[in-house]
Design an enzyme around this catalytic site. Structure first.
Site, PDB file in Angstrom:
ATOM      1  N   HIS A 122    -132.758 -46.135  65.093  1.00  0.00           N
ATOM      2  CA  HIS A 122    -133.207 -47.353  65.775  1.00  0.00           C
ATOM      3  C   HIS A 122    -134.592 -47.631  65.190  1.00  0.00           C
ATOM      4  O   HIS A 122    -135.482 -46.797  65.289  1.00  0.00           O
ATOM      5  CB  HIS A 122    -133.220 -47.103  67.266  1.00  0.00           C
ATOM      6  N   TYR A 182    -137.055 -56.226  70.518  1.00  0.00           N
ATOM      7  CA  TYR A 182    -137.994 -56.235  71.629  1.00  0.00           C
ATOM      8  C   TYR A 182    -139.413 -56.206  71.088  1.00  0.00           C
ATOM      9  O   TYR A 182    -139.646 -55.784  69.940  1.00  0.00           O
ATOM     10  CB  TYR A 182    -137.770 -55.063  72.584  1.00  0.00           C
ATOM     11  N   ASP A 219    -108.691 -38.850  93.756  1.00  0.00           N
ATOM     12  CA  ASP A 219    -107.706 -39.565  94.564  1.00  0.00           C
ATOM     13  C   ASP A 219    -106.413 -39.549  93.771  1.00  0.00           C
ATOM     14  O   ASP A 219    -106.351 -40.127  92.687  1.00  0.00           O
ATOM     15  CB  ASP A 219    -108.211 -40.999  94.768  1.00  0.00           C
TER      16      ASP A 219
END
Lengths: 840, 254
Positions: A226, A257, A548
């Site tokens: 980056h 940015y 679940d």
């Protein structure tokens, strides 16, 4: 050879002293752990990892609830440490699409309770005088945003742990191996000596896969570049006291940015080509000019970002006296799905991963994992980041590289909630795949499985059902969707549909103590006759909902567990972790052995009876039971349950006979005008009409069974995990209650009918947040079309005052409030409330 | 005035240098590239001179195509044009290097462009031959002063200074001349964003000089034996302060 001061034994060894490692050492000490050893091959305070060069700013709002909660907790901790500077932050829009997306950011901010507002270009300029307001269309401003001194914060946390006499720190110590015996960590080897320990926490950021591999475990992240530069001195910043005065700008549409840092402006980019690094190729400390995570800057990759930045801030960045003083290709960690990697690894017991974490969420995540390591339960539910979630194919380099490269440029991207990945598709296909392709299936991927979301061959149904298919005219709502889904839904409810459910994860539990074990794991009574199908939740010790799923009792000590593909590997680890040590119960993963077809609708019985001699009448094959039946030459396990609320069966067929079964059902279905039905129906429309809950949407560790309406009248006398907490929950009035709402009028100001998708804030008609007594704001947990009831259906937890049928509320969607009404409180279905279809 | 600056692309090495397995090259897998600090100062000096006196500046390098990166770096600071003498990546020794540079300068002179001042860094950062400037001056029959740390140009003459053990040597040099510059003559500027973007768009002229043998033949590279480190703690708290002052005095820093 042992270096003096390095302990021979430890309760836990934490590897890596960046922001995460320091936070972990501190939070474990807070949880009461002693004899913690923190090692790093580098020197302190900056050992050379990603923390050392991080941009250090924190934007609060994420569309994910989990990530937002981690971030808010981290900010709270940074503030307590005195290392947080508030500056404000603004995401600016250059395009119309982005202006819409900023409204979605606003909605998420409201859902999670973060103060934010939308600004006009002129208002942005008032806050950020050096911005070129002519090229932006607006901004999304969050005043509470700020920056942190992460090196100082980490140091303070580490020193606190040392002050508690809980921690020994060993910098300049390189881990050379991790010994594992019988699947359990035994010892960490370093170049300064060995440390006996049964718990190891890997917090080494980009090096984590290498360290994990020493133990035979997998941490699926990729180091990636980056880029960032620092320019200065900026004349305007000369009078700033401290490190930042002006709000941070995220130039979303250009993936860049700009943040002030003292007299400099730091400009960063996620816009360049993805540059992935192999964890084994990272330079050592001495091989690096700056640090192993600050690699030489590749100028060509950044030139476009330079132009965008110059365009946005021409006065500051175009000043010839303002020079590029620092520039790096910084390395950080990326994961295939963009979420961190937290928890005990599936491969090795005692080996914990706390990796792929940004500065903005590190201390919050560390507190969560420390709680998890101590009591098995944490305040914030980390399920979305649980490292156990990965299937084998997702741990391969091909998958990691493909997805991280694809995800990189979406860092500031507009990502549709239903958006599908491009890379590494068609890895897991059911035996029905070719048939589905032939029927024009539009495939969506879950856990690597290609599942038809709808079938283009059902297009003629649109004419048959007309407006009942609830068409959508607004592009965003109709993206990654089709009205055919609703048509399939209606066809299924009218006659019969067949659904590919092969993505289920299936495990068999067998052994002399299998009954006792299952009784302990499940909330509901498990000692039912062989051939019964049990629907149950699994709780964690604090009574939070962990899973679940359904369980089929195939024998006195033989059970088949079936759970959703997305939850499969996490659930498998939960079961595996609780197996008795003596081997009296075994778990076998049979996901790849069984394919599944669901056949549902009023004609389902007629269809099935025509291809089997078995008695499938209501008396012969009761609801909630399962047995093997012969369908022509195929012997399959039929289970009479339904997640779509219709008469029918899930049919489990040995994988190699799948295509044969599909053909048999398809043929037999022709006289009944059978429709192939996709997951658009199974996962959304069908279940929403029945108010069936889904794990990850309504069901998670934060809400208990009482609140979600799954508490049965009686609690079984046998012990099970979470029973004590559950009984306490039943004795109290619930703080919030799961309700089903219908959207009353979804016409926007510009005349379009709009369709919420989930995670929108639920508000009073006046626009106030609806908050329960624990401070939790209400938000839409699931949303979708209910074609049989003709309404858009949404589920939301509501405080008892609002949880009444008829209560009028509102849902904010792209900046507008749409009226909604509470239709059901608790689990009573909206469609066919007596369940006559299912039980027919 | 017309100024030419010569630079050389070199790896920006870290604390530990690794060689390729055959011992012929530095392993540059993790490394960026740059020029020597002397050359950075030479470039800065050239930019300042043209800012003050007008005229044009050119940066030149003998190196592989990738050296265009270093040429653009110089242009981002304000050098007007760039010239690449492109090689296939082999190392050229100072004799061959100077010969190719002289050829290029003479070719430019025949095309009507002459230089008042040719500057180099005192030495390159890798081989540190310290010869190219002197050899180029000799071949062109121009006056040459090396290691200069101060430079003033007035009326076609350069007044230069360089540092010795006992003080400063001052020289008065008629232009055209060759000067080699030592780090410390100035504080180089950083490139601005517009500077970088402008440099990115400029064309670079290139020629491919024919290979010629120099006088040196590289057999292989060898890493020197590292001296061991030792750390002596001078003292703690207030006592250490006195020790530090004594040390600085011993080093004649004040």
């Amino acid at each position: 050879m042992r270096v003096a001061g390095l302990p021979a034994q430890a309760r836990v060894v934490v590897i890596g002293a960046g922001i995460v490692g320091n936070s972990m050492a501190y939070h474990l000490a807070c949880q009461g752990w002693k004899d913690i050893v923190l090692v790093d091959k580098g020197a302190l305070p900056n050992p050379g990892g990603s923390t050392g060069h991080a941009s250090n700013f924190i934007f609060l709002t994420d569309h994910s609830k989990e990530m937002t909660l981690f971030t808010l907790d981290s900010v709270r901790q940074y503030k307590e440490l005195g290392v947080f500077t508030q500056s404000g932050g603004i995401e600016v829009a250059r395009t119309a699409e982005r202006v819409e997306e900023l409204k979605r950011r606003m909605a998420s901010s409201k859902a999670w309770g973060i103060d934010a507002e939308l600004l006009s270009p002129a208002e942005v300029k008032r806050l950020v005088p050096y911005i070129n307001e002519e090229i932006i269309l607006g901004g999304f401003s969050t005043p509470a945003i700020g920056t942190v001194d992460s090196l100082r914060g980490g140091t303070l946390m580490r020193e606190k742990a040392q002050a508690m006499r809980a921690l020994i720190v060993a910098p300049g110590t390189e881990v050379t191996g991790i010994d594992v015996e019988n699947g359990q960590v035994r010892r960490v080897r370093t170049d300064k000596g060995d440390i006996e320990t049964e718990v190891v926490v890997i917090t080494c950021g980009i090096w984590s896969p290498r360290i994990a591999r020493m133990a035979g475990a997998s941490i699926p992240l990729s180091p990636a570049v980056h880029q960032m530069i620092s320019v200065g001195p900026v004349p305007l910043f000369a009078d700033t006291v401290g490190e930042i005065k002006y709000p941070i700008i995220r130039d979303m549409d250009t993936n860049g940015y700009e943040r002030q840092h003292g007299s400099d402006m730091e400009v960063g980019s996620y816009d360049h080509r993805p540059i992935l690094w192999d964890p084994d190729e990272i330079p050592s400390l001495t091989q690096s000019k700056l640090s192993p995570t600050e690699l030489p800057f590749t100028k060509e990759d950044f030139d476009e970002s330079l132009e965008h930045a110059l365009e946005l801030m021409p006065d500051i960045l175009g000043d010839p006296a303002v020079g590029i003083r620092h520039s790096i290709n910084g390395l950080l960690s990326l994961t295939p799905d963009g979420f961190p990697l937290l928890g005990e690894t599936s491969e090795v017991k005692g080996l914990w991963s706390v990796a792929a974490i940004w500065i903005k969420e590190a201390p919050g995540i560390a507190r969560c994992v420390a709680e998890w390591m101590t009591s098995g339960v944490s305040e914030i539910d980390p399920s979305g980041s649980d490292i156990a979630r990965f299937y084998d194919h997702q741990k391969t380099q091909a998958h990691i590289k493909g997805r991280t490269a694809e995800g990189f440029n979406k860092t500031y991207g507009i990502v549709h909630p239903r958006e599908q990945w491009d890379s590494n598709r068609r890895v897991r296909v059911s035996p029905f795949y070719e048939r589905e392709k032939g029927l024009g299936a539009v495939f969506f991927e879950t856990a690597g499985w290609e599942r038809p979301n709808w079938y283009e061959s059902n297009k003629p149904l649109l004419a048959e059902y007309g407006d009942r298919v609830m068409p959508r005219r607004y592009e965003w709502d109709a993206r990654w969707w089709s009205p055919i889904i609703n048509a399939e839904h209606l066809a299924m409810r009218d006659r019969v549909g067949m659904v590919d459910l092969s993505a289920f994860a299936v495990f068999d539990i067998a052994g002399t103590c299998a009954l006792d074990y299952m009784q302990k794991m499940c909330v509901v009574q498990v000692n039912l006759p062989v051939g019964r199908v049990i629907y149950t939740s699994l709780l964690n010790p604090a009574g939070g909902i962990k899973a679940d799923l359904t369980v089929m009792r195939l024998g006195p000590n033989y059970f088949r567990v079936v759970t959703g593909g997305a939850d499969g590997m996490r659930d498998r680890k939960w079961f595996a972790d609780h197996l008795p040590d003596d081997g009296a119960v075994q778990l076998t993963d049979l996901t790849s052995s069984w394919a599944t077809i669901g056949v549902w609708g009023p004609r389902a019985r007629d269809l099935l009876q025509s291809i089997t001699d078995a008695d499938v009448s209501n008396e012969g094959f009761a609801f909630g039971t399962c047995r093997f039946i012969d369908l022509g030459p195929v012997r399959a396990l039929a289970s009479r349950i339904s997640y779509v609320g219709e008469l029918g069966w899930e049919i489990y067929v040995p994988f190699e006979q799948g295509a044969r079964l599909w053909d048999a059902i398809w043929q037999a279905g022709q006289p009944h005008r059978i429709a192939p039905v996709g997951i658009g129906v199974y996962g959304t429309t069908g279940r929403l009409e029945k108010c069936y809950r889904a794990y990850g949407n309504e069901l998670e560790q934060e809400f208990n069974l009482v609140e979600t309406g799954l508490a049965r009248p009686q609690v079984k006398p046998q012990e099970f995990i979470g029973k004590e907490a559950y009984l306490k929950q039943r004795a109290e009035p619930p703080a919030t209650i799961l309700c089903t709402l219908t959207l009353d009028d979804n016409t926007s100001r510009s005349g379009f009918k709009r369709y919420p998708m989930g995670r929108e804030p639920v508000l009073s008609p006046q626009g106030e947040r609806v908050v329960d007594r624990h401070g939790r704001g209400s938000y839409v947990t699931s949303a979708g079309s209910g074609p049989s009831v003709g309404k858009t259906i949404m589920m939301s937890f509501l405080p008892p005052e609002q949880a009444k049928v008829g209560t009028r509320l509102a849902v904010e969607y792209f900046g507008e409030r749409y009226p909604a009404t509470v239709a059901v409180v608790g689990p009573t279905p909206l469609f066919d409330p007596q369940n006559t279809r299912v039980r027919s | 005035m017309n100024i030419l600056v010569g630079i050389k692309r070199v790896p920006a090495t870290a604390g530990q240098i690794t060689l390729t397995p055959d011992g012929q090259e530095i392993d540059t897998r993790y490394l960026g590239f740059t020029v020597s600090p002397h050359e950075e100062c030479a470039v800065e000096e050239a930019v300042r001179l043209t800012e003050k006196h007008g005229g044009s500046s050119t940066v030149l390098t003998l190196g592989p195509e990738a050296a265009i990166d270093q040429l653009r770096d110089a242009m981002a600071l304000g050098i007007e044009r760039a010239l690449l003498l492109e090689t296939d990546g082999r190392e050229w020794d100072p004799v061959a290097t100077s010969s190719a540079i002289v050829e290029a300068i003479e070719a430019e002179r025949n095309a009507g462009r002459t230089y008042d001042l040719v500057m180099f860094g005192n030495e390159s950062a890798d081989s540190a031959g310290y010869q190219v400037g002197v050899r180029v001056a000799d071949a062109l029959d121009l006056p040459c002063v090396t290691g200069i740390k101060a430079l003033e140009v007035t009326d076609g003459r350069a007044s230069v200074r360089r540092q010795t053990e006992s003080g400063w040597e001052v020289a008065d040099v008629p232009l055209p001349a060759v000067l080699t510059v030592k780090e410390g003559i100035n504080l180089p500027r950083y490139p601005s964003l517009p500077g970088r973007l402008k440099a990115k768009k400029k064309d670079i002229e290139g020629i491919k000089p024919a290979w010629r043998d120099g006088g040196l033949e590289k057999l292989r590279l060898k890493l020197p034996v590292q001296a061991g480190h030792s750390v002596e703690i001078l003292g703690k708290d207030g006592d250490a302060g006195t020790q530090v002052v004594e040390l600085l005095q011993r080093l004649r820093l004040f």
